[in-house]
Design an enzyme around this catalytic site. Structure first.
Site, mmCIF file in Angstrom:
data_model
loop_
_atom_site.group_PDB
_atom_site.id
_atom_site.type_symbol
_atom_site.label_atom_id
_atom_site.label_comp_id
_atom_site.label_asym_id
_atom_site.label_seq_id
_atom_site.Cartn_x
_atom_site.Cartn_y
_atom_site.Cartn_z
ATOM 1 N N ASP A 1 0.815 -1.229 0.000
ATOM 2 C CA ASP A 1 0.000 0.000 0.000
ATOM 3 C C ASP A 1 0.843 1.270 0.000
ATOM 4 O O ASP A 1 0.323 2.369 0.147
ATOM 5 C CB ASP A 1 -0.957 0.005 1.202
ATOM 6 C CG ASP A 1 -0.214 -0.087 2.518
ATOM 7 O OD1 ASP A 1 1.039 -0.107 2.491
ATOM 8 O OD2 ASP A 1 -0.871 -0.129 3.576
ATOM 9 N N GLU B 1 3.228 2.114 2.229
ATOM 10 C CA GLU B 1 3.841 2.484 3.518
ATOM 11 C C GLU B 1 5.316 2.083 3.526
ATOM 12 O O GLU B 1 5.691 1.083 2.918
ATOM 13 C CB GLU B 1 3.114 1.765 4.666
ATOM 14 C CG GLU B 1 1.698 2.283 4.871
ATOM 15 C CD GLU B 1 0.919 1.454 5.901
ATOM 16 O OE1 GLU B 1 1.443 0.433 6.387
ATOM 17 O OE2 GLU B 1 -0.231 1.851 6.195
ATOM 18 N N ARG C 1 12.885 25.933 4.095
ATOM 19 C CA ARG C 1 12.446 27.274 3.682
ATOM 20 C C ARG C 1 11.123 27.660 4.329
ATOM 21 O O ARG C 1 10.696 28.798 4.246
ATOM 22 C CB ARG C 1 12.391 27.358 2.151
ATOM 23 C CG ARG C 1 13.797 27.444 1.550
ATOM 24 C CD ARG C 1 13.790 27.557 0.056
ATOM 25 N NE ARG C 1 13.338 26.341 -0.584
ATOM 26 C CZ ARG C 1 13.191 26.199 -1.906
ATOM 27 N NH1 ARG C 1 13.448 27.215 -2.700
ATOM 28 N NH2 ARG C 1 12.804 25.064 -2.407
ATOM 29 N N HIS D 1 19.165 26.044 5.228
ATOM 30 C CA HIS D 1 18.738 27.264 4.522
ATOM 31 C C HIS D 1 18.829 28.495 5.436
ATOM 32 O O HIS D 1 19.205 29.583 5.002
ATOM 33 C CB HIS D 1 17.327 27.095 3.963
ATOM 34 C CG HIS D 1 16.822 28.349 3.348
ATOM 35 N ND1 HIS D 1 17.421 28.902 2.245
ATOM 36 C CD2 HIS D 1 15.834 29.179 3.703
ATOM 37 C CE1 HIS D 1 16.798 30.023 1.930
ATOM 38 N NE2 HIS D 1 15.831 30.211 2.805
ATOM 39 N N ASP E 1 20.739 37.177 -3.844
ATOM 40 C CA ASP E 1 19.750 37.895 -3.038
ATOM 41 C C ASP E 1 20.405 38.313 -1.724
ATOM 42 O O ASP E 1 21.515 37.879 -1.396
ATOM 43 C CB ASP E 1 18.478 37.063 -2.786
ATOM 44 C CG ASP E 1 18.773 35.723 -2.144
ATOM 45 O OD1 ASP E 1 19.736 35.633 -1.363
ATOM 46 O OD2 ASP E 1 18.044 34.758 -2.422
ATOM 47 N N LYS F 1 16.611 40.916 -5.181
ATOM 48 C CA LYS F 1 15.642 39.937 -5.703
ATOM 49 C C LYS F 1 14.350 39.984 -4.899
ATOM 50 O O LYS F 1 14.384 40.118 -3.680
ATOM 51 C CB LYS F 1 16.256 38.535 -5.610
ATOM 52 C CG LYS F 1 15.306 37.392 -5.919
ATOM 53 C CD LYS F 1 15.956 36.037 -5.670
ATOM 54 C CE LYS F 1 15.441 35.379 -4.405
ATOM 55 N NZ LYS F 1 15.994 34.040 -4.160
ATOM 56 N N ARG G 1 10.827 37.648 -4.349
ATOM 57 C CA ARG G 1 10.180 36.383 -4.694
ATOM 58 C C ARG G 1 8.705 36.640 -4.936
ATOM 59 O O ARG G 1 8.019 37.213 -4.105
ATOM 60 C CB ARG G 1 10.388 35.360 -3.571
ATOM 61 C CG ARG G 1 9.808 33.997 -3.900
ATOM 62 C CD ARG G 1 10.366 32.890 -3.023
ATOM 63 N NE ARG G 1 11.712 32.465 -3.369
ATOM 64 C CZ ARG G 1 12.034 31.750 -4.448
ATOM 65 N NH1 ARG G 1 11.109 31.375 -5.292
ATOM 66 N NH2 ARG G 1 13.289 31.407 -4.681
HETATM 67 C C1 R5P Z 1 16.396 31.717 -1.210
HETATM 68 O O1 R5P Z 1 16.261 32.372 -0.228
HETATM 69 C C2 R5P Z 1 17.452 30.656 -1.378
HETATM 70 O O2 R5P Z 1 18.700 31.058 -0.877
HETATM 71 C C3 R5P Z 1 17.579 30.280 -2.826
HETATM 72 O O3 R5P Z 1 17.976 31.420 -3.545
HETATM 73 C C4 R5P Z 1 16.286 29.784 -3.377
HETATM 74 O O4 R5P Z 1 15.647 28.963 -2.465
HETATM 75 C C5 R5P Z 1 16.511 29.058 -4.666
HETATM 76 O O5 R5P Z 1 15.264 28.680 -5.184
HETATM 77 P P1 R5P Z 1 14.998 28.746 -6.738
HETATM 78 O O6 R5P Z 1 16.125 28.012 -7.405
HETATM 79 O O7 R5P Z 1 13.666 28.051 -6.920
HETATM 80 O O8 R5P Z 1 14.935 30.189 -7.121
#
Ligand code: R5P
Length: 308
Positions: free
Chosen positions: A34, A36, A93, A127, A166, A189, A191
């Protein structure tokens, strides 16, 4: 001591064992009909210091559940100490509430790993460094940068500048720039969604420079692709892209094919999907770094010298 590896990245687990000249622990990790997770440890681990190498990389839920079930099996088999070696820590993240009614899944994941019975955890380039505090067990936070920096040292750039794609990766970029003697710049940058970003302007001079973009991860490559475009628009001579975790999900390879970096450098914290022709991808191994960390943890020795 025994080192086990799940199905997320057995190649890395085996490479670590090779460096330590030990055989990987024997276990069966699969599925019931299943779906698992099904785990059976085949070696006697009673009273042993046990390590599980498992990146919680895509498919993240599968890798995470497998890790939890392996920990449970080892705990019930009377292992003395269980260390989860999680080179890539998924869900990182989702580390804060950036809007109403959303979870902090990084914290939930830390709780799950701890509740399963892990005694300590080893990660590479979380991260956000603050995620260390989500765990109430010892966490050793290693960096992929020593491996990438020693590769970059042999490059014969005439005039190199490290560029952070960024503001969030600025500290990492500063570390590279300082160690390698390169200049430093940053891209602004924003998002828009989990798949899309918008890069604005660059702070710093990129004209006729060898640009080295550094980040913790390449996921959909939106961040890197837009930073590459900005670097080219600002007169970069060459563009090399470096990241510890090369996830390359969804449109990543297509975006990078279009953005045309001269080279992409990643480590093997996660298994790489096969790269298409036309992309110059270099994969550096963190196996030796993790093997050294495991040995030092086993012998209760300091890990600080692995951070440079
Ligand atoms: C963002 O804060 C991280 O440091 C990366 O820049 C980001 O997570 C990368 O994600 P993607 O490749 O989807 O832009």
């Amino acid at each position: 001591m025994r080192i086990f590896t799940g199905n997320a990245h057995p190649k890395l687990g085996n490479a670590i064992c090779n460096h330590l000249s030990i055989d990987p622990g024997r276990c069966e990790v699969g599925h019931f009909a299943d779906g698992e997770s099904k785990v059976r440890i085949l070696d006697d681990v009673r009273g042993l210091d046990v390590f599980i190498v498992q990146s919680t990389c895509p498919p993240v839920n599968e890798a995470l559940m497998e890790l939890l079930v392996m920990v449970d099996a080892l705990r019930r088999a009377s292992a003395k100490r269980i260390t989860a070696v999680v080179p890539y820590f998924g869900y990182a993240r989702q580390d804060r509430k950036h809007e109403g009614r959303v979870p902090i899944t990084a914290k939930l994941t830390a709780n799950l790993i701890t509740a399963a019975g892990v005694d300590r955890i080893v990660c590479v380039d979380l991260h956000a460094a603050q995620i260390q505090g989500f765990f109430d067990i010892p966490l050793d936070h290693l960096y992929g940068s020593p491996v990438i920096k020693s590769y970059l040292k042999d490059k014969e750039y005439e005039d190199a500048v490290v560029v952070s794609p960024d503001v969030g990766s600025m500290k990492m970029a500063h570390g590279y720039a300082k160690a390698l003697g390169y200049g430093l710049a940053v891209v602004e940058k924003r998002r828009l969604t989990d798949m899309d970003v918008e890069a604005g302007y660059v702070i710093g001079d990129l004209k006729n420079k060898d640009v080295v973009l550094v980040d913790d991860m390449i996921s959909t490559a939106g961040s890197m692709a837009s930073a590459i475009a900005i670097a080219r628009d600002n007169g970069a001579k060459s563009v090399t892209v470096c990241a510890t975790h090369g996830l390359f999900v969804g449109p990543a390879y297509d975006r990078l094919l279009q953005a045309k970096p001269d080279e992409i450098v990643v480590t093997d914290t996660v298994p790489l999907p096969p790269a298409p022709e036309g992309l110059n991808v270099t994969v550096l191994s963190v196996a030796k770094l993790l093997a050294e960390a495991i040995m030092r943890i086993h012998h209760n020795k300091s890990l600080s010298l692995l951070f440079v």
